[in-house]
Scaffold this motif. Sequence first.
Motif, PDB file in Angstrom:
ATOM      1  N   LYS A   1      13.559   3.575  -7.271  1.00 39.67           N
ATOM      2  CA  LYS A   1      14.217   3.414  -5.866  1.00 39.67           C
ATOM      3  C   LYS A   1      13.941   4.855  -5.547  1.00 39.67           C
ATOM      4  O   LYS A   1      13.191   4.677  -3.796  1.00 39.67           O
ATOM      5  CB  LYS A   1      15.408   2.750  -6.146  1.00 39.67           C
ATOM      6  N   ASP A   2      14.714   5.566  -5.782  1.00 42.90           N
ATOM      7  CA  ASP A   2      14.331   7.324  -4.753  1.00 42.90           C
ATOM      8  C   ASP A   2      13.130   7.460  -4.475  1.00 42.90           C
ATOM      9  O   ASP A   2      12.559   8.383  -3.412  1.00 42.90           O
ATOM     10  CB  ASP A   2      14.833   8.061  -5.972  1.00 42.90           C
ATOM     11  N   LEU A   3      12.183   7.298  -5.496  1.00 43.53           N
ATOM     12  CA  LEU A   3      10.629   7.501  -5.543  1.00 43.53           C
ATOM     13  C   LEU A   3      10.207   6.565  -4.462  1.00 43.53           C
ATOM     14  O   LEU A   3       9.609   7.249  -3.524  1.00 43.53           O
ATOM     15  CB  LEU A   3       9.852   6.990  -6.822  1.00 43.53           C
ATOM     16  N   ILE A   4      10.811   5.589  -4.049  1.00 43.17           N
ATOM     17  CA  ILE A   4       9.981   3.950  -3.290  1.00 43.17           C
ATOM     18  C   ILE A   4      10.426   4.918  -1.956  1.00 43.17           C
ATOM     19  O   ILE A   4       9.655   5.155  -1.140  1.00 43.17           O
ATOM     20  CB  ILE A   4       9.867   3.360  -3.532  1.00 43.17           C
TER      21      ILE A   4
ATOM     22  N   GLU B   1       0.495  -1.223   0.496  1.00 38.55           N
ATOM     23  CA  GLU B   1      -0.011   0.245   0.200  1.00 38.55           C
ATOM     24  C   GLU B   1       0.756   1.340  -0.027  1.00 38.55           C
ATOM     25  O   GLU B   1       0.019   2.349  -0.561  1.00 38.55           O
ATOM     26  CB  GLU B   1      -1.271  -0.194   1.201  1.00 38.55           C
ATOM     27  N   ILE B   2       1.938   1.130   1.044  1.00 42.62           N
ATOM     28  CA  ILE B   2       2.853   2.425   0.992  1.00 42.62           C
ATOM     29  C   ILE B   2       3.491   2.949  -0.980  1.00 42.62           C
ATOM     30  O   ILE B   2       3.250   3.597  -0.721  1.00 42.62           O
ATOM     31  CB  ILE B   2       3.656   1.989   1.937  1.00 42.62           C
TER      32      ILE B   2
ATOM     33  N   SER C   1      -6.137   0.300   9.537  1.00 40.93           N
ATOM     34  CA  SER C   1      -5.150  -0.130   9.969  1.00 40.93           C
ATOM     35  C   SER C   1      -3.893   0.031   8.854  1.00 40.93           C
ATOM     36  O   SER C   1      -2.450   0.571   9.664  1.00 40.93           O
ATOM     37  CB  SER C   1      -4.988  -1.240  10.739  1.00 40.93           C
ATOM     38  N   ILE C   2      -4.187  -0.436   7.591  1.00 39.72           N
ATOM     39  CA  ILE C   2      -3.164  -0.578   6.880  1.00 39.72           C
ATOM     40  C   ILE C   2      -2.981   0.587   6.776  1.00 39.72           C
ATOM     41  O   ILE C   2      -1.442   1.679   6.350  1.00 39.72           O
ATOM     42  CB  ILE C   2      -2.947  -1.538   5.597  1.00 39.72           C
ATOM     43  N   LEU C   3      -3.952   1.766   6.436  1.00 40.54           N
ATOM     44  CA  LEU C   3      -3.400   3.531   5.855  1.00 40.54           C
ATOM     45  C   LEU C   3      -2.721   4.183   7.165  1.00 40.54           C
ATOM     46  O   LEU C   3      -2.206   4.831   6.771  1.00 40.54           O
ATOM     47  CB  LEU C   3      -5.021   3.684   5.827  1.00 40.54           C
ATOM     48  N   LEU C   4      -3.414   3.322   8.650  1.00 44.25           N
ATOM     49  CA  LEU C   4      -2.083   4.047   9.472  1.00 44.25           C
ATOM     50  C   LEU C   4      -1.462   4.125   9.114  1.00 44.25           C
ATOM     51  O   LEU C   4      -0.637   4.895   9.251  1.00 44.25           O
ATOM     52  CB  LEU C   4      -3.372   3.900  10.499  1.00 44.25           C
ATOM     53  N   ARG C   5      -0.583   2.970   9.122  1.00 41.05           N
ATOM     54  CA  ARG C   5       0.856   2.333   8.838  1.00 41.05           C
ATOM     55  C   ARG C   5       1.333   2.852   7.711  1.00 41.05           C
ATOM     56  O   ARG C   5       2.531   2.948   7.783  1.00 41.05           O
ATOM     57  CB  ARG C   5       0.866   0.744   8.857  1.00 41.05           C
ATOM     58  N   ALA C   6       0.743   3.377   6.748  1.00 46.02           N
ATOM     59  CA  ALA C   6       1.223   3.745   5.236  1.00 46.02           C
ATOM     60  C   ALA C   6       1.842   4.521   5.459  1.00 46.02           C
ATOM     61  O   ALA C   6       2.444   5.684   4.275  1.00 46.02           O
ATOM     62  CB  ALA C   6       0.159   4.256   3.959  1.00 46.02           C
ATOM     63  N   GLY C   7       2.283   5.676   6.768  1.00 47.29           N
ATOM     64  CA  GLY C   7       3.350   6.897   6.744  1.00 47.29           C
ATOM     65  C   GLY C   7       4.300   6.222   6.826  1.00 47.29           C
ATOM     66  O   GLY C   7       5.582   7.046   6.286  1.00 47.29           O
TER      67      GLY C   7
ATOM     68  N   GLY D   1       2.164  10.501 -10.432  1.00 51.35           N
ATOM     69  CA  GLY D   1       1.509  10.075 -11.003  1.00 51.35           C
ATOM     70  C   GLY D   1       2.323   9.674 -12.948  1.00 51.35           C
ATOM     71  O   GLY D   1       0.961   9.837 -14.685  1.00 51.35           O
ATOM     72  N   THR D   2       2.119   8.948 -12.508  1.00 47.75           N
ATOM     73  CA  THR D   2       2.995   7.442 -13.590  1.00 47.75           C
ATOM     74  C   THR D   2       1.231   6.693 -13.916  1.00 47.75           C
ATOM     75  O   THR D   2       0.683   6.164 -13.084  1.00 47.75           O
ATOM     76  CB  THR D   2       3.603   6.267 -12.838  1.00 47.75           C
ATOM     77  N   ARG D   3       1.670   6.214 -14.990  1.00 52.94           N
ATOM     78  CA  ARG D   3       0.983   5.569 -15.573  1.00 52.94           C
ATOM     79  C   ARG D   3       0.430   3.638 -15.567  1.00 52.94           C
ATOM     80  O   ARG D   3       1.523   2.643 -15.846  1.00 52.94           O
ATOM     81  CB  ARG D   3       0.015   4.737 -17.394  1.00 52.94           C
ATOM     82  N   GLU D   4      -0.480   2.927 -14.351  1.00 54.46           N
ATOM     83  CA  GLU D   4      -1.059   1.542 -13.894  1.00 54.46           C
ATOM     84  C   GLU D   4       0.334   1.201 -13.921  1.00 54.46           C
ATOM     85  O   GLU D   4       0.930   0.070 -14.902  1.00 54.46           O
ATOM     86  CB  GLU D   4      -1.295   1.152 -15.269  1.00 54.46           C
ATOM     87  N   PRO D   5       1.087   1.338 -12.944  1.00 57.45           N
ATOM     88  CA  PRO D   5       1.778   0.203 -12.427  1.00 57.45           C
ATOM     89  C   PRO D   5       1.248  -1.154 -11.474  1.00 57.45           C
ATOM     90  O   PRO D   5       0.481  -1.115 -11.529  1.00 57.45           O
ATOM     91  CB  PRO D   5       2.386   1.525 -11.370  1.00 57.45           C
ATOM     92  N   THR D   6       2.249  -2.015 -11.658  1.00 58.18           N
ATOM     93  CA  THR D   6       1.740  -2.965 -11.875  1.00 58.18           C
ATOM     94  C   THR D   6       2.674  -3.392 -10.572  1.00 58.18           C
ATOM     95  O   THR D   6       4.006  -3.676 -10.276  1.00 58.18           O
ATOM     96  CB  THR D   6       2.636  -4.111 -13.024  1.00 58.18           C
ATOM     97  N   ILE D   7       1.837  -3.552  -9.528  1.00 56.47           N
ATOM     98  CA  ILE D   7       2.711  -3.627  -7.598  1.00 56.47           C
ATOM     99  C   ILE D   7       2.417  -5.249  -6.743  1.00 56.47           C
ATOM    100  O   ILE D   7       0.655  -5.014  -6.636  1.00 56.47           O
ATOM    101  CB  ILE D   7       2.487  -2.330  -6.686  1.00 56.47           C
ATOM    102  N   GLN D   8       2.589  -5.947  -6.716  1.00 54.28           N
ATOM    103  CA  GLN D   8       1.768  -7.117  -6.261  1.00 54.28           C
ATOM    104  C   GLN D   8       2.636  -8.006  -5.418  1.00 54.28           C
ATOM    105  O   GLN D   8       4.066  -7.477  -5.504  1.00 54.28           O
ATOM    106  CB  GLN D   8       1.388  -7.952  -7.674  1.00 54.28           C
TER     107      GLN D   8
END
Length: 558
Positions: A230-233, A192-193, A365-371, A202-209
């Motif tokens: 990597k810098d973005l993440i 989620e993070i 709860s996931i969003l609370l930890r997404a910081g 603003g990237t188009r349709e990333p695949t994150i799985q």
Amino acid sequence: MLQIPLWNRLLIVLVVLTGLTFAMPNFFYGQVERHNDAVATIEREGIETDELLADRAEWPEFLPSSLVNLGLDLRGGARLLAEVHVEEVYSQRMDSLWPQVRDELRELRDVVGTIRRIDAPDGELHVRISQPEGMASAVAAVRALAQPTVSLTGALGEPTLDVSGRGDTLIVRLSEAEQAATNDRTMQQSIEIVRRRVDEAGTREPTIQRQGADRILIEVPGIGSAQELKDLIGTTARLTFHPVVRLAGGAEDRVEARQIIVPSVTVVEDEQYYVLEQTPVLTGDDLTDSRPSFDQQTGRPVVTFQLNSRGGQAFCDYTQTNIGAPFAIVLDNEVLSAPTIQGAICAGSGQISGQFTVESSTELSILLRAGALPADLTFLQESTVGPELGEDSIRAGEVAALVAFAAVLLFMVASYGTFGVFASIALVLNVGLIFGVLSVIGATLTLPGIAGIVLTIGMAVDANVLVFERIREELRTARGPARAIELGYERALSAIIDANITTFIIATILFVLGSGPVRGFSVTLGIGILTSVFTAIYVTRLLVVIWFERRRPKTIEV
């Protein structure tokens, strides 16, 4: 008689026209893509420049604008395979648990004597007591702190803590069930993070799985390099806790100095604007954990959170003086929740209650930890696909599809004459329907996906071959042409269904068990099977019936 009711004909035509309408934007890919980007930018930033308005005008608003998204191997971009160090979360949980264990044991000072935390392996909490004969009481007291394990599906399991005593040392660790649930939560939080940070760019349709037990596959088309990704993440999202001044009437509501207006768009609440004090009470740096749970009195789903010592003291001071007042949990300039303080919270933990379901409490709860990432990421693999290579892949896929298409058309016309022409028309419509369905569901097309389409082109005429051969057999029994065509379709139907069901089952298995390129292939193959059966059974038959009604031939050649 060879008949198709009028309503059935209209329905077939409507389905075909709808599919082709949704497929149409893909023939104007650049224009529609610029239109979609302009619309998204205007909605996100609320500004309308001449350039954005010009891009938006490149495609009519009343037409569908959904596109088949191009995957990394077709558009170019960056790919990362990251490993999540889930074990780090165990140690964080033990650190956050220590204040509660300490307070419980202090109440048993007469039984256990003095207590002292000592060094322990990662993921364990070791506490030495001066009176080992009181170990049983100490174990029982700490076990009472455990709660039932809550999985991501909301199922309750064994207690969260495994507590034991060895000599004068109390040992606390997470139970196996809680470790598994923690791993799942950690992976989902990490995904989620990463998704929020990639989407922010603003990237188009990333695949994150998720891949396997502790790895995340990240594919972002259109980005310059793996290092850029990597810098973005690695950037840090901001999580804050603010006092609520009042509800706002809208985004343009007037506020005083040191106040801000923040929207609320969450899975829990409808869209709403809050006026908040600009200075937060707490930040995400003070949050150590957040988990879905159940209220012990009402049994309703809630969200619990843990704070470090500094955050716990600050939260205690604030809640003591603001009972009955709401406070807002803000992530990336969005209010996730605005609960009301029911009492002083001085235990370094808190509980958020509301109209939660199990799913919404898990997501919150996931969003609370997404910081902040719950655990460190190690990048095991990285690669960059240049846009030129993507263009070469598209060109190669187009050539393969056209060659396959031409070969099938020539074979069908040469083998079955007029009926082969009908099958060829249905094949063209079949490819259009495939792209229409892919556009509607927002699927991502990859090079293996193109291979699935090419395979579908070859397989699409199988049903027609079965029907036409069956019609040939019926003609040999001296039946009239109308009856032969009708029986040909009726008696070939079971063979068509059986053949395509088995292939569809294989496509489903590939989708469930596969990942990445295998899934891309299975998606286009599965959709192609459904559309090819539809065109063979209904579209081709409709064309034959219309032709037969107009020509009324005494004999036919198949």
